[in-house]
Enzyme design. Structure first.
Site, PDB file in Angstrom:
ATOM      1  N   ARG A   1      -4.922   1.289   7.528  1.00  0.00           N
ATOM      2  CA  ARG A   1      -3.853   2.178   7.989  1.00  0.00           C
ATOM      3  C   ARG A   1      -4.444   3.546   8.318  1.00  0.00           C
ATOM      4  O   ARG A   1      -5.310   4.059   7.601  1.00  0.00           O
ATOM      5  CB  ARG A   1      -2.769   2.331   6.919  1.00  0.00           C
ATOM      6  CG  ARG A   1      -1.768   1.188   6.892  1.00  0.00           C
ATOM      7  CD  ARG A   1      -0.932   1.128   8.183  1.00  0.00           C
ATOM      8  NE  ARG A   1       0.026   0.041   8.227  1.00  0.00           N
ATOM      9  CZ  ARG A   1      -0.162  -1.142   8.820  1.00  0.00           C
ATOM     10  NH1 ARG A   1      -1.303  -1.422   9.419  1.00  0.00           N
ATOM     11  NH2 ARG A   1       0.799  -2.047   8.841  1.00  0.00           N
TER      12      ARG A   1
ATOM     13  N   HIS B   1      -4.258  -1.192  17.562  1.00  0.00           N
ATOM     14  CA  HIS B   1      -3.591  -1.956  16.490  1.00  0.00           C
ATOM     15  C   HIS B   1      -3.520  -3.446  16.836  1.00  0.00           C
ATOM     16  O   HIS B   1      -2.449  -4.056  16.863  1.00  0.00           O
ATOM     17  CB  HIS B   1      -2.182  -1.399  16.204  1.00  0.00           C
ATOM     18  CG  HIS B   1      -1.698  -1.735  14.831  1.00  0.00           C
ATOM     19  ND1 HIS B   1      -0.943  -0.889  14.052  1.00  0.00           N
ATOM     20  CD2 HIS B   1      -1.883  -2.846  14.062  1.00  0.00           C
ATOM     21  CE1 HIS B   1      -0.663  -1.455  12.894  1.00  0.00           C
ATOM     22  NE2 HIS B   1      -1.233  -2.665  12.875  1.00  0.00           N
TER      23      HIS B   1
HETATM   24  P1  NAP Z   1      -3.130  -6.193  -0.368  1.00  0.00           P
HETATM   25  O1  NAP Z   1      -3.452  -7.619  -0.657  1.00  0.00           O
HETATM   26  O2  NAP Z   1      -1.876  -5.614  -0.919  1.00  0.00           O
HETATM   27  O3  NAP Z   1      -4.392  -5.340  -0.842  1.00  0.00           O
HETATM   28  C1  NAP Z   1      -4.360  -3.949  -0.885  1.00  0.00           C
HETATM   29  C2  NAP Z   1      -5.629  -3.470  -1.542  1.00  0.00           C
HETATM   30  O4  NAP Z   1      -5.616  -2.040  -1.534  1.00  0.00           O
HETATM   31  C3  NAP Z   1      -5.743  -3.898  -3.007  1.00  0.00           C
HETATM   32  O5  NAP Z   1      -7.075  -4.254  -3.283  1.00  0.00           O
HETATM   33  C4  NAP Z   1      -5.358  -2.643  -3.762  1.00  0.00           C
HETATM   34  O6  NAP Z   1      -5.989  -2.501  -5.031  1.00  0.00           O
HETATM   35  C5  NAP Z   1      -5.901  -1.578  -2.845  1.00  0.00           C
HETATM   36  N1  NAP Z   1      -5.205  -0.312  -3.104  1.00  0.00           N
HETATM   37  C6  NAP Z   1      -3.903  -0.014  -2.946  1.00  0.00           C
HETATM   38  N2  NAP Z   1      -3.649   1.258  -3.316  1.00  0.00           N
HETATM   39  C7  NAP Z   1      -4.834   1.767  -3.731  1.00  0.00           C
HETATM   40  C8  NAP Z   1      -5.238   3.027  -4.235  1.00  0.00           C
HETATM   41  N3  NAP Z   1      -4.376   4.027  -4.414  1.00  0.00           N
HETATM   42  N4  NAP Z   1      -6.536   3.190  -4.573  1.00  0.00           N
HETATM   43  C9  NAP Z   1      -7.425   2.184  -4.424  1.00  0.00           C
HETATM   44  N5  NAP Z   1      -7.119   0.962  -3.953  1.00  0.00           N
HETATM   45  C10 NAP Z   1      -5.834   0.764  -3.601  1.00  0.00           C
HETATM   46  O7  NAP Z   1      -3.072  -5.924   1.206  1.00  0.00           O
HETATM   47  P2  NAP Z   1      -3.792  -6.754   2.364  1.00  0.00           P
HETATM   48  O8  NAP Z   1      -3.011  -7.955   2.723  1.00  0.00           O
HETATM   49  O9  NAP Z   1      -5.217  -6.922   2.011  1.00  0.00           O
HETATM   50  O10 NAP Z   1      -3.647  -5.720   3.579  1.00  0.00           O
HETATM   51  C11 NAP Z   1      -4.197  -4.414   3.504  1.00  0.00           C
HETATM   52  C12 NAP Z   1      -3.599  -3.564   4.606  1.00  0.00           C
HETATM   53  O11 NAP Z   1      -4.128  -3.950   5.880  1.00  0.00           O
HETATM   54  C13 NAP Z   1      -2.094  -3.719   4.799  1.00  0.00           C
HETATM   55  O12 NAP Z   1      -1.372  -2.925   3.858  1.00  0.00           O
HETATM   56  C14 NAP Z   1      -1.893  -3.224   6.204  1.00  0.00           C
HETATM   57  O13 NAP Z   1      -1.602  -1.852   6.173  1.00  0.00           O
HETATM   58  C15 NAP Z   1      -3.243  -3.459   6.875  1.00  0.00           C
HETATM   59  N6  NAP Z   1      -3.165  -4.439   7.966  1.00  0.00           N
HETATM   60  C16 NAP Z   1      -3.565  -4.051   9.210  1.00  0.00           C
HETATM   61  C17 NAP Z   1      -3.487  -4.961  10.261  1.00  0.00           C
HETATM   62  C18 NAP Z   1      -3.964  -4.587  11.640  1.00  0.00           C
HETATM   63  O14 NAP Z   1      -3.744  -5.325  12.600  1.00  0.00           O
HETATM   64  N7  NAP Z   1      -4.639  -3.479  11.798  1.00  0.00           N
HETATM   65  C19 NAP Z   1      -3.005  -6.258  10.048  1.00  0.00           C
HETATM   66  C20 NAP Z   1      -2.599  -6.595   8.769  1.00  0.00           C
HETATM   67  C21 NAP Z   1      -2.685  -5.683   7.729  1.00  0.00           C
HETATM   68  P3  NAP Z   1      -5.706  -3.533  -6.238  1.00  0.00           P
HETATM   69  O15 NAP Z   1      -6.430  -4.800  -5.842  1.00  0.00           O
HETATM   70  O16 NAP Z   1      -6.332  -2.883  -7.394  1.00  0.00           O
HETATM   71  O17 NAP Z   1      -4.215  -3.704  -6.312  1.00  0.00           O
END
Ligand code: NAP
Length: 312
Positions: free
Chosen positions: A227, A275
């Site tokens: 993000r 994106h």
């Molecule tokens: P997820 O499974 O919820 O994983 C989020 C990760 O971020 C977890 O490892 C979490 O830590 C960590 N995190 C959250 N808050 C934090 C903080 N304050 N400090 C340190 N680490 C933190 O999400 P995901 O499915 O992997 O997706 C991640 C993000 O990718 C999505 O939220 C979205 O914004 C983005 N995304 C982008 C696209 C694109 O096309 N560009 C597509 C899909 C998703 P913990 O493991 O300790 O909980």
């Protein structure tokens, strides 16, 4: 018979109608699907949601909704909505994950191999400088959730020297892993290529700023398909201008579409992708939505439920 409200816009409906109906049939779930705001919101059992223009913002009238099922992985637009009292599930779609792995592996290899040097070589320079092996290249992953973990698996198969960082401790990992504010410098200082896969939450905004960017090794490259709010744009541009960072590949931004006047568009060390790193795929994500409905109807816990207080 259950009632679904597909609150994700007409364009999405055109893509989802077939896969969603097919997935419901396979799961033997009888459903009425509404594609416009219903006259009586209390009849709706589940809302399938995407933050499209004109999207639903007041969930209060949907008093009998058992869950809001997001078609998006990132739920930063939904999680702070105070009218949302129903459980919220984010999208964890195998198709999306596959797309993200391909995007990150492609852009990591571009930086690792220095591919641009040979594509843009107007003077036809013959400089024989072989890149190091992947095992000699340190790659840091910020965010070791669904996507970060999948990316790590793919990069490990190529032998990259990996480290990761997240919010909570993960004691059983077989790789260097740091967590919390105290662990950030350790992760950044060893990341020649940094990949950020963090959600947008109040705690992640501005994490990469002038102070933390300075922890990265001189000449490091940044790849951000997580993000845009994680990055302080002014600090990033300053680091690129000074040479402290060699390149930034950015898929997500504070404002999208990225304004045409933004310096990122013109900057020679910035690659902007609009994106497109990983889209939700209707075929696979419809199965995920329907599986959650099936589980809920069977009295099982919902999958991928968002912690609204944490914001992800
Ligand atoms: P997820 O499974 O919820 O994983 C989020 C990760 O971020 C977890 O490892 C979490 O830590 C960590 N995190 C959250 N808050 C934090 C903080 N304050 N400090 C340190 N680490 C933190 O999400 P995901 O499915 O992997 O997706 C991640 C993000 O990718 C999505 O939220 C979205 O914004 C983005 N995304 C982008 C696209 C694109 O096309 N560009 C597509 C899909 C998703 P913990 O493991 O300790 O909980």
């Amino acid at each position: 018979m259950i009632t679904l409200f597909f609150a994700a816009g007409d364009d999405n409906w055109n893509q989802y109608e077939g896969p969603l109906i097919l997935a419901l049939e396979k799961a033997k779930i009888s459903a009425t699907i509404l594609t416009k705001s219903p006259a009586n919101p209390e009849t709706v059992d589940y809302i399938i949601y995407a933050p499209v223009a004109g999207a639903l913002t007041d969930f209060a009238p949907y008093r009998n909704v058992r869950a809001v099922l997001s078609l998006w992985a990132g739920v930063e637009k939904l999680a702070p909505n105070k009218t949302l009292r129903q459980p919220l599930c984010r999208m964890v779609d195998p198709g999306l994950t596959e797309g993200m792995v391909e995007y990150v592996v492609g852009h990591v290899l571009r930086q690792h191999l220095g591919i641009d040097r040979y594509i843009i070589n107007p003077n036809h320079d013959w400089v024989q400088k072989c890149p190091p092996l992947a095992r000699e290249r340190s790659v840091g992953i910020m965010g070791l959730g669904t996507l970060g973990t999948a990316v790590t698996t793919a990069l490990r198969a190529l032998n990259f020297n990996l480290s990761a960082w997240g919010r909570s401790p993960k004691p059983d990992l077989e790789m260097p892993y740091f967590h919390g504010a105290d662990g950030l410098e350790a992760l950044l200082s060893r990341s020649e290529i940094l990949v950020t896969l963090l959600p947008d939450t109040p705690d992640t905004r501005g994490l990469l700023n002038a102070q933390t960017i300075a922890y990265l090794p001189y000449g490091a490259a940044l790849i951000n398909p997580g993000r845009g709010t994680v990055i302080d744009d002014v600090a990033l541009l300053a680091a690129l201008d000074q040479g402290a960072l060699s390149h930034a590949t950015l898929d997500v931004f504070h404002q999208e579409p990225l304004p045409k006047t933004h310096r990122f568009w013109q900057h020679p060390k910035v690659t902007v992708t609009p994106h497109i790193a990983a889209d939700t795929r209707p075929l696979t994500s419809s199965r995920v939505v329907v599986e959650n409905i099936r589980r809920d109807q069977a009295g099982l816990a919902l999958l991928h439920q968002v912690d609204l207080a944490r914001g992800y």
